[in-house]
Motif scaffolding. Structure first.
Motif, mmCIF file in Angstrom:
data_model
loop_
_atom_site.group_PDB
_atom_site.id
_atom_site.type_symbol
_atom_site.label_atom_id
_atom_site.label_comp_id
_atom_site.label_asym_id
_atom_site.label_seq_id
_atom_site.Cartn_x
_atom_site.Cartn_y
_atom_site.Cartn_z
ATOM 1 N N GLY A 1 46.315 35.698 6.960
ATOM 2 C CA GLY A 1 45.645 36.646 6.063
ATOM 3 C C GLY A 1 44.568 37.516 6.669
ATOM 4 N N VAL A 2 44.427 37.532 8.020
ATOM 5 C CA VAL A 2 43.487 38.492 8.606
ATOM 6 C C VAL A 2 44.176 39.855 8.658
ATOM 7 C CG1 VAL A 2 42.171 39.165 10.652
ATOM 8 C CG2 VAL A 2 42.349 36.743 10.043
ATOM 9 N N ALA A 3 43.572 40.855 8.005
ATOM 10 C CA ALA A 3 44.105 42.219 8.099
ATOM 11 C C ALA A 3 43.145 43.088 8.904
ATOM 12 C CB ALA A 3 44.304 42.822 6.716
ATOM 13 N N SER B 1 38.319 41.232 6.102
ATOM 14 C CA SER B 1 39.118 40.211 5.420
ATOM 15 C C SER B 1 38.347 38.906 5.268
ATOM 16 C CB SER B 1 40.385 39.883 6.237
ATOM 17 O OG SER B 1 41.241 40.973 6.304
ATOM 18 N N ILE B 2 38.584 38.245 4.138
ATOM 19 C CA ILE B 2 37.994 36.916 3.955
ATOM 20 C C ILE B 2 38.482 35.990 5.075
ATOM 21 C CG2 ILE B 2 37.993 34.882 2.453
ATOM 22 C CD1 ILE B 2 37.991 36.796 0.042
ATOM 23 N N ASP C 1 55.854 37.357 7.766
ATOM 24 C CA ASP C 1 55.839 37.932 6.418
ATOM 25 C C ASP C 1 56.187 36.776 5.488
ATOM 26 O OD1 ASP C 1 56.589 38.971 3.960
ATOM 27 O OD2 ASP C 1 57.535 40.755 4.821
ATOM 28 N N VAL D 1 46.333 34.945 1.540
ATOM 29 C CA VAL D 1 47.353 35.978 1.411
ATOM 30 C C VAL D 1 47.592 36.261 -0.066
ATOM 31 C CG1 VAL D 1 49.825 36.369 1.719
ATOM 32 C CG2 VAL D 1 48.506 35.306 3.557
ATOM 33 N N PHE E 1 49.389 39.587 -2.759
ATOM 34 C CA PHE E 1 49.866 40.962 -2.928
ATOM 35 C C PHE E 1 50.398 41.165 -4.347
ATOM 36 C CE2 PHE E 1 53.111 44.247 -3.034
ATOM 37 C CZ PHE E 1 52.418 45.308 -2.474
ATOM 38 N N SER F 1 41.397 31.629 -4.182
ATOM 39 C CA SER F 1 41.669 32.011 -5.560
ATOM 40 C C SER F 1 40.548 32.898 -6.085
ATOM 41 C CB SER F 1 41.826 30.754 -6.429
ATOM 42 O OG SER F 1 42.343 31.123 -7.696
ATOM 43 N N TYR F 2 40.669 33.251 -7.355
ATOM 44 C CA TYR F 2 39.645 34.071 -7.996
ATOM 45 C C TYR F 2 39.532 33.649 -9.456
ATOM 46 C CZ TYR F 2 37.138 38.087 -9.864
ATOM 47 O OH TYR F 2 36.220 38.863 -10.530
ATOM 48 N N LYS G 1 47.192 33.693 -9.601
ATOM 49 C CA LYS G 1 46.133 32.764 -9.159
ATOM 50 C C LYS G 1 46.129 31.499 -10.018
ATOM 51 C CE LYS G 1 44.290 35.208 -5.780
ATOM 52 N NZ LYS G 1 44.714 34.915 -4.401
ATOM 53 N N ALA H 1 36.604 32.603 -4.628
ATOM 54 C CA ALA H 1 35.538 33.471 -4.109
ATOM 55 C C ALA H 1 35.153 34.520 -5.145
ATOM 56 C CB ALA H 1 36.026 34.170 -2.841
ATOM 57 N N PRO I 1 33.983 38.394 -6.107
ATOM 58 C CA PRO I 1 34.575 39.628 -5.586
ATOM 59 C C PRO I 1 33.890 40.129 -4.311
ATOM 60 C CG PRO I 1 33.355 40.053 -7.615
ATOM 61 C CD PRO I 1 33.398 38.569 -7.437
ATOM 62 N N ALA J 1 42.488 44.211 0.047
ATOM 63 C CA ALA J 1 43.180 43.752 -1.165
ATOM 64 C C ALA J 1 42.365 44.106 -2.407
ATOM 65 C CB ALA J 1 43.424 42.246 -1.088
HETATM 66 P P1 NAD Z 1 42.779 41.336 2.701
HETATM 67 O O1 NAD Z 1 43.530 42.558 2.298
HETATM 68 O O2 NAD Z 1 41.888 41.452 3.862
HETATM 69 O O3 NAD Z 1 43.774 40.112 2.917
HETATM 70 C C1 NAD Z 1 44.993 39.984 2.242
HETATM 71 C C2 NAD Z 1 45.981 39.556 3.283
HETATM 72 O O4 NAD Z 1 47.259 39.289 2.699
HETATM 73 C C3 NAD Z 1 46.215 40.635 4.360
HETATM 74 O O5 NAD Z 1 45.922 40.111 5.628
HETATM 75 C C4 NAD Z 1 47.688 40.953 4.253
HETATM 76 O O6 NAD Z 1 48.274 41.255 5.491
HETATM 77 C C5 NAD Z 1 48.210 39.642 3.690
HETATM 78 N N1 NAD Z 1 49.551 39.789 3.119
HETATM 79 C C6 NAD Z 1 49.938 40.538 2.055
HETATM 80 N N2 NAD Z 1 51.263 40.434 1.884
HETATM 81 C C7 NAD Z 1 51.720 39.598 2.868
HETATM 82 C C8 NAD Z 1 53.000 39.103 3.232
HETATM 83 N N3 NAD Z 1 54.101 39.435 2.556
HETATM 84 N N4 NAD Z 1 53.074 38.250 4.282
HETATM 85 C C9 NAD Z 1 51.982 37.876 4.966
HETATM 86 N N5 NAD Z 1 50.740 38.322 4.674
HETATM 87 C C10 NAD Z 1 50.627 39.176 3.641
HETATM 88 O O7 NAD Z 1 41.967 40.909 1.378
HETATM 89 P P2 NAD Z 1 41.136 39.594 1.038
HETATM 90 O O8 NAD Z 1 40.315 39.974 -0.131
HETATM 91 O O9 NAD Z 1 40.495 39.054 2.252
HETATM 92 O O10 NAD Z 1 42.257 38.602 0.498
HETATM 93 C C11 NAD Z 1 42.446 37.294 1.016
HETATM 94 C C12 NAD Z 1 42.652 36.329 -0.140
HETATM 95 O O11 NAD Z 1 41.431 36.184 -0.860
HETATM 96 C C13 NAD Z 1 43.693 36.767 -1.165
HETATM 97 O O12 NAD Z 1 44.406 35.641 -1.618
HETATM 98 C C14 NAD Z 1 42.834 37.308 -2.289
HETATM 99 O O13 NAD Z 1 43.491 37.285 -3.546
HETATM 100 C C15 NAD Z 1 41.707 36.311 -2.234
HETATM 101 N N6 NAD Z 1 40.480 36.678 -2.938
HETATM 102 C C16 NAD Z 1 39.896 37.871 -2.698
HETATM 103 C C17 NAD Z 1 38.740 38.211 -3.380
HETATM 104 C C18 NAD Z 1 38.071 39.545 -3.144
HETATM 105 O O14 NAD Z 1 37.314 39.989 -4.014
HETATM 106 N N7 NAD Z 1 38.288 40.207 -2.027
HETATM 107 C C19 NAD Z 1 38.167 37.313 -4.289
HETATM 108 C C20 NAD Z 1 38.786 36.086 -4.498
HETATM 109 C C21 NAD Z 1 39.945 35.776 -3.820
#
Ligand code: NAD
Length: 262
Positions: free
Chosen positions: A12-14, A18-19, A63, A91, A93, A143-144, A161, A187, A189, A194
């Motif tokens: 999940g590192v983009a 990224s978290i 993926d 991860v 989407f 999760s959220y 979630k 976490a 927001p 994402a």
């Molecule tokens: P982010 O966009 O940095 O990370 C999302 C990641 O999901 C990306 O690295 C992306 O490449 C990956 N991804 C998407 N589709 C994929 C696939 N088909 N195969 C492999 N990887 C895939 O955003 P983030 O906010 O760091 O999200 C990480 C997690 O934290 C997610 O589950 C998100 O729902 C959760 N989250 C985020 C928040 C927030 O406010 N940012 C709050 C609570 C939970």
């Protein structure tokens, strides 16, 4: 160095917002060896320099919507490390149009996509990596609060979630037989790639600053530090849990601002 000698696979590192980046960095700072995944070539280009910066042992493609890629990723990690101690699933989407407006408008394909990539992938990754997880290993997902309460625009992702949190419970039984723990971090927001897809995210962040007990938003460093606790032996009897890192927001009820009372 709470994670000395631990090997952690992180999905999940983009980018460095990224978290999963916050988690990877906190793991490295605590002595872990890390492996990072990327879902496609575009993200690979962004993950490569991050892997270099953090001194990752390996990066590999996956993926999570493709069973063959999940199986392949477990094989790559097994070949390189033999076994692991930590698995991070960060991860999610959903189609952009499903993260605004009315939940009732979600179509079958959009619903399936969100649930597949954001929830089922946790089950599939646990299944693929189970064989190489050492006793005492820790799995974590992100999760959220929208899993448990209705948050404007979160829509189908809230349903995904909720399913994810249920998966954590069921998986805790299956993995518990092997002394493997699994937990979710819920976490608050945070501005990430994402999150930018969720309608009204700026308004949600403003709301948090006013109504959390700590009167602030959380950071990827905050989440990373909690992830270190969950990955470490300090949490060796904690499993099936949803741990909130949200400055206390989930404990809030009706909050009236002092100025409005006067
Ligand atoms: P982010 O966009 O940095 O990370 C999302 C990641 O999901 C990306 O690295 C992306 O490449 C990956 N991804 C998407 N589709 C994929 C696939 N088909 N195969 C492999 N990887 C895939 O955003 P983030 O906010 O760091 O999200 C990480 C997690 O934290 C997610 O589950 C998100 O729902 C959760 N989250 C985020 C928040 C927030 O406010 N940012 C709050 C609570 C939970």
């Amino acid at each position: 160095m709470l994670l000395k000698d631990k090997k952690a696979v992180i999905f999940g590192v983009a980018n460095n917002k990224s978290i999963a980046y916050g988690i990877a960095k906190a793991f490295k700072d605590n002595g872990a060896s890390i492996a990072l995944s990327y879902p496609n070539d575009a993200i690979k280009k962004r993950v490569e320099p991050i892997a270099k910066e953090l001194g990752a042992d390996l990066i590999f493609p996956c993926d999570v919507s493709q069973d063959s890629e999940i199986t392949n990723s477990a094989e790559i990690v097994k070949k390189h490390w033999g076994n692991i101690d930590v698995l991070v699933h960060a991860v999610a989407f959903a189609n952009r149009e499903d993260l605004q407006g009315r939940f009732i408008d979600t179509n079958r394909a959009g619903y399936a996509t969100a649930l597949d990539i954001s929830s089922y992938s946790l089950v599939a990754l646990c299944k693929a990596f189970e064989e190489i997880m050492n006793p005492g290993s820790s799995v974590m997902t992100l999760s959220y609060y929208g899993a448990q309460k209705i948050i404007t625009h979160y829509n189908v992702m809230g349903v995904a979630k909720a399913a994810l949190e249920a998966c954590v419970g069921y998986l805790s039984y299956d993995l518990g037989e092997k002394d493997i723990r699994i937990n979710a971090i819920s976490a608050g927001p945070i501005r990430t790639l994402a999150a930018s897809g969720i309608g009204g995210i700026a308004l949600i962040l403003n709301h948090m600053e006013k109504f959390t007990p700590l009167k602030r938003n959380v950071t990827i460093e905050d989440v990373g530090n909690t992830a270190v606790y969950l990955a470490s032996d300090l949490s060796k009897s904690v499993t099936g849990e949803v741990l909130f890192v949200d400055a206390g927001y989930h404990r809030s009820g009706i909050q009236i601002e002092k100025k409005d009372e006067e």
